[in-house]
Design an enzyme around this catalytic site. Structure first.
Site, PDB file in Angstrom:
ATOM      1  N   GLY A   9       5.405  40.550 -10.599  1.00  0.00           N
ATOM      2  CA  GLY A   9       6.245  39.483 -11.136  1.00  0.00           C
ATOM      3  C   GLY A   9       7.736  39.629 -10.948  1.00  0.00           C
ATOM      4  O   GLY A   9       8.492  38.696 -11.239  1.00  0.00           O
TER       5      GLY A   9
ATOM      6  N   PRO B  10       3.135  44.896  -7.657  1.00  0.00           N
ATOM      7  CA  PRO B  10       4.208  44.085  -7.074  1.00  0.00           C
ATOM      8  C   PRO B  10       3.742  43.403  -5.796  1.00  0.00           C
ATOM      9  O   PRO B  10       2.986  43.977  -5.015  1.00  0.00           O
ATOM     10  CB  PRO B  10       5.284  45.123  -6.761  1.00  0.00           C
ATOM     11  CG  PRO B  10       4.508  46.365  -6.456  1.00  0.00           C
ATOM     12  CD  PRO B  10       3.309  46.325  -7.367  1.00  0.00           C
ATOM     13  N   GLY B  11       4.177  42.192  -5.570  1.00  0.00           N
ATOM     14  CA  GLY B  11       3.863  41.474  -4.337  1.00  0.00           C
ATOM     15  C   GLY B  11       5.157  41.014  -3.701  1.00  0.00           C
ATOM     16  O   GLY B  11       5.728  41.652  -2.807  1.00  0.00           O
ATOM     17  N   ARG B  12       5.697  39.903  -4.244  1.00  0.00           N
ATOM     18  CA  ARG B  12       6.901  39.265  -3.704  1.00  0.00           C
ATOM     19  C   ARG B  12       8.043  40.240  -3.454  1.00  0.00           C
ATOM     20  O   ARG B  12       8.688  40.190  -2.403  1.00  0.00           O
ATOM     21  CB  ARG B  12       7.368  38.203  -4.721  1.00  0.00           C
ATOM     22  CG  ARG B  12       8.498  37.329  -4.214  1.00  0.00           C
ATOM     23  CD  ARG B  12       9.094  36.510  -5.375  1.00  0.00           C
ATOM     24  NE  ARG B  12       8.112  35.830  -6.168  1.00  0.00           N
ATOM     25  CZ  ARG B  12       7.677  34.576  -5.990  1.00  0.00           C
ATOM     26  NH1 ARG B  12       8.172  33.859  -5.019  1.00  0.00           N
ATOM     27  NH2 ARG B  12       6.776  34.059  -6.792  1.00  0.00           N
TER      28      ARG B  12
ATOM     29  N   CYS C 159       3.463  13.993   8.145  1.00  0.00           N
ATOM     30  CA  CYS C 159       3.731  12.644   7.653  1.00  0.00           C
ATOM     31  C   CYS C 159       3.722  12.556   6.144  1.00  0.00           C
ATOM     32  O   CYS C 159       2.841  11.938   5.546  1.00  0.00           O
ATOM     33  CB  CYS C 159       2.735  11.686   8.282  1.00  0.00           C
ATOM     34  SG  CYS C 159       2.934  11.678  10.065  1.00  0.00           S
TER      35      CYS C 159
HETATM   36  N1  LLP Z   1      -0.846  40.510 -10.136  1.00  0.00           N
HETATM   37  C1  LLP Z   1      -1.443  39.352 -10.464  1.00  0.00           C
HETATM   38  C2  LLP Z   1      -2.606  39.366 -11.331  1.00  0.00           C
HETATM   39  C3  LLP Z   1      -0.924  38.136  -9.971  1.00  0.00           C
HETATM   40  O1  LLP Z   1      -1.520  36.988 -10.307  1.00  0.00           O
HETATM   41  C4  LLP Z   1       0.213  38.139  -9.123  1.00  0.00           C
HETATM   42  C5  LLP Z   1       0.768  36.893  -8.593  1.00  0.00           C
HETATM   43  C6  LLP Z   1       0.780  39.380  -8.792  1.00  0.00           C
HETATM   44  C7  LLP Z   1       0.237  40.556  -9.329  1.00  0.00           C
HETATM   45  C8  LLP Z   1       1.972  39.510  -7.878  1.00  0.00           C
HETATM   46  O2  LLP Z   1       3.098  38.905  -8.422  1.00  0.00           O
HETATM   47  P1  LLP Z   1       4.525  39.012  -7.670  1.00  0.00           P
HETATM   48  O3  LLP Z   1       4.989  40.454  -7.763  1.00  0.00           O
HETATM   49  O4  LLP Z   1       4.325  38.600  -6.275  1.00  0.00           O
HETATM   50  O5  LLP Z   1       5.387  38.071  -8.415  1.00  0.00           O
HETATM   51  N2  LLP Z   1       2.655  31.274  -4.670  1.00  0.00           N
HETATM   52  C9  LLP Z   1       3.678  31.495  -5.667  1.00  0.00           C
HETATM   53  C10 LLP Z   1       3.495  32.822  -6.405  1.00  0.00           C
HETATM   54  C11 LLP Z   1       2.135  32.987  -7.066  1.00  0.00           C
HETATM   55  C12 LLP Z   1       1.979  34.291  -7.797  1.00  0.00           C
HETATM   56  C13 LLP Z   1       0.571  34.484  -8.254  1.00  0.00           C
HETATM   57  N3  LLP Z   1       0.275  35.742  -8.852  1.00  0.00           N
HETATM   58  C14 LLP Z   1       5.044  31.381  -4.990  1.00  0.00           C
HETATM   59  O6  LLP Z   1       5.109  31.129  -3.804  1.00  0.00           O
HETATM   60  O7  LLP Z   1       6.075  31.525  -5.653  1.00  0.00           O
END
Ligand code: LLP
Length: 420
Positions: A242, A277-279, A345
């Site tokens: 997050g 962490p992802g983003r 479109c």
């Molecule tokens: N863990 C769980 C259970 C999650 O649902 C998520 C993201 C993460 C970890 C990773 O979160 P991050 O560190 O990436 O914030 N498509 C959207 C974001 C969707 C996030 C969904 N869950 C966007 O483009 O902003």
């Protein structure tokens, strides 16, 4: 330092390699990642949470290119997955099953079975029904499933509504109010086919303020401590992902304050920790390259029509997300505002609105910045457009991660029934 900087001649580069050269050889639209940047950001995150201990599971949903996962795996990352498909990717890219965490509200029986067969490290269950299903599937295999319970601690994360997951009004987790989660955890502990692995939270994504994390983690800690007080095994707390990133300038995320918060809250708590962490690992280490097809003068603004569209990068359309857009070549003086739009479109098909940009002409290449997370993974073939391919610069070498499919390959997936 940003992964994308200009060289002495004013050309935008990925980890030192000019993007104009990459687009010349690989075409557009094209995702370009800095492998050097991904590796650095992963290591900086791991170092920041290191003192608090615990395991880092990269959230594959942010970027699941096999080449990216393999790079992270080499640097010690585990994986957070949300589908059988992501499990296959994690395993193929070399992440050991024991370092995979399976999240998500709707795991099917087949997915749970495959995860148990693979020897998955942890399944984060999100409902009593799911706990029951996991228990049944584990029983049929004569095994114990490692299950953590994702709880909902009702904290608003102060981010876009579509990516907020922490409040009780959302579908995520089991509420810690009114004993629902505590009762379920007790049942898990008493179930011979479940090995309780602990508790998990994830309150949302693109969170720039530490306060919601502090509130959620404090609630998680006191809930876990109370369960332990009853003599239950609660080995681990999974703190989710997050952490937000800078979408304006692409400045690298400073993980220090987050790491300090975690250390302060959990030091000496005796819980193992997990992170997803992802983003924050990939967003600012990727760009989407696109070429101008036409520049069309509207009544009071320019429409710059490019060859990337909402099917390649959905975030502006879906979340009104801002992605900075800049020419890949040397930047001339600003000519005025422009909407950067794709060929799809729909009026919602844009990459950026009212951007102050220099004069542009057909053939010019633009970089849509901060596109390394939730970019290629959310692409579709809407309007029968094969989504952009993906390449990665790592240690001075350009690697193709996924070539762009052509329309013949898309059509080959379909059959025309014998009708009429
Ligand atoms: N863990 C769980 C259970 C999650 O649902 C998520 C993201 C993460 C970890 C990773 O979160 P991050 O560190 O990436 O914030 N498509 C959207 C974001 C969707 C996030 C969904 N869950 C966007 O483009 O902003």
């Amino acid at each position: 330092m940003s992964s994308f900087t200009r060289n002495a001649k004013g050309h935008l580069c990925a980890a030192g390699m000019p993007l104009s050269r990459i687009v010349a050889s690989h075409g557009s639209p094209l995702y370009v990642y800095s492998g050097d940047g991904i590796r650095d950001d992963y290591r900086r995150f791991a170092d920041a949470v290191g003192p608090a201990g615990g395991a880092v599971h990269f959230a594959l949903k942010a970027n699941s290119a096999l080449g990216v996962i393999a790079l992270l795996a080499q640097n010690g990352a585990g994986a957070d997955i949300v589908s059988g498909g992501e499990m296959a990717r994690a395993l193929t890219a070399g992440i050991p099953a024991g370092r995979i965490v399976f999240s998500g509200v709707g795991k099917s029986a087949d997915e749970i079975g495959a995860a148990l067969d693979a020897g998955i490290g942890q399944i984060n269950a999100e409902s009593p029904q799911e706990v029951e299903a996991i228990s049944r599937i584990a029983a049929a295999r004569g095994m114990q499933a490692p299950v953590a319970l994702r709880v909902n601690v009702d904290v608003a994360p102060k981010t876009h509504a579509k990516i907020s997951t922490g409040q009780r009004s959302t579908k995520f987790g089991v509420s810690t109010a009114q004993n629902e989660a505590a009762d379920l955890y007790r049942r898990m502990a008493a179930d011979p086919h479940i090995r309780p692995a602990g508790l998990a939270v994830h309150i949302g994504s693109q969170i720039l303020d530490l306060d919601p994390f502090e509130r959620a983690y404090t609630a998680l800690l006191s809930f876990g401590t109370a369960l332990r007080g009853e003599g239950l095994e609660v080995p681990m707390l999974d703190l989710g992902g997050g952490i937000g990133v800078d979408y304006q300038d692409g400045t690298a995320t400073d993980f220090t304050a987050y790491g300090k918060l975690v250390s302060r809250l959990f030091a000496d708590s005796g819980f193992k920790l997990g992170f997803e962490p992802g983003r924050s690992i990939v967003a600012n280490n990727g760009v989407l390259l696109t070429r101008v097809i036409y520049v069309k003068d509207g009544d009071n603004k320019r429409f710059v029509i490019v060859d990337a569209a909402m099917n390649d990068l959905l975030r502006p359309t879906l979340y009104e997300a801002h992605h900075t857009i800049q020419p890949v070549g040397p930047v001339g003086p600003v000519e005025g505002p422009a909407d950067i739009v794709g060929p799809v479109c729909e009026t919602g098909d844009y990459l950026g609105l009212d951007r102050m940009l220099p004069a542009l002409a057909a053939g010019d290449c633009l970089a849509v910045m901060s596109a390394g997370a939730y970019g290629a993974v959310m692409a579709s073939s809407y309007n029968s457009r094969p989504p952009a391919g993906e390449v990665m610069v790592l240690d001075g070498t350009l690697h193709t991660l996924r070539r762009r499919r052509d329309i013949t390959e898309l059509l080959a997936e379909e059959t025309i029934p014998a009708i009429g």
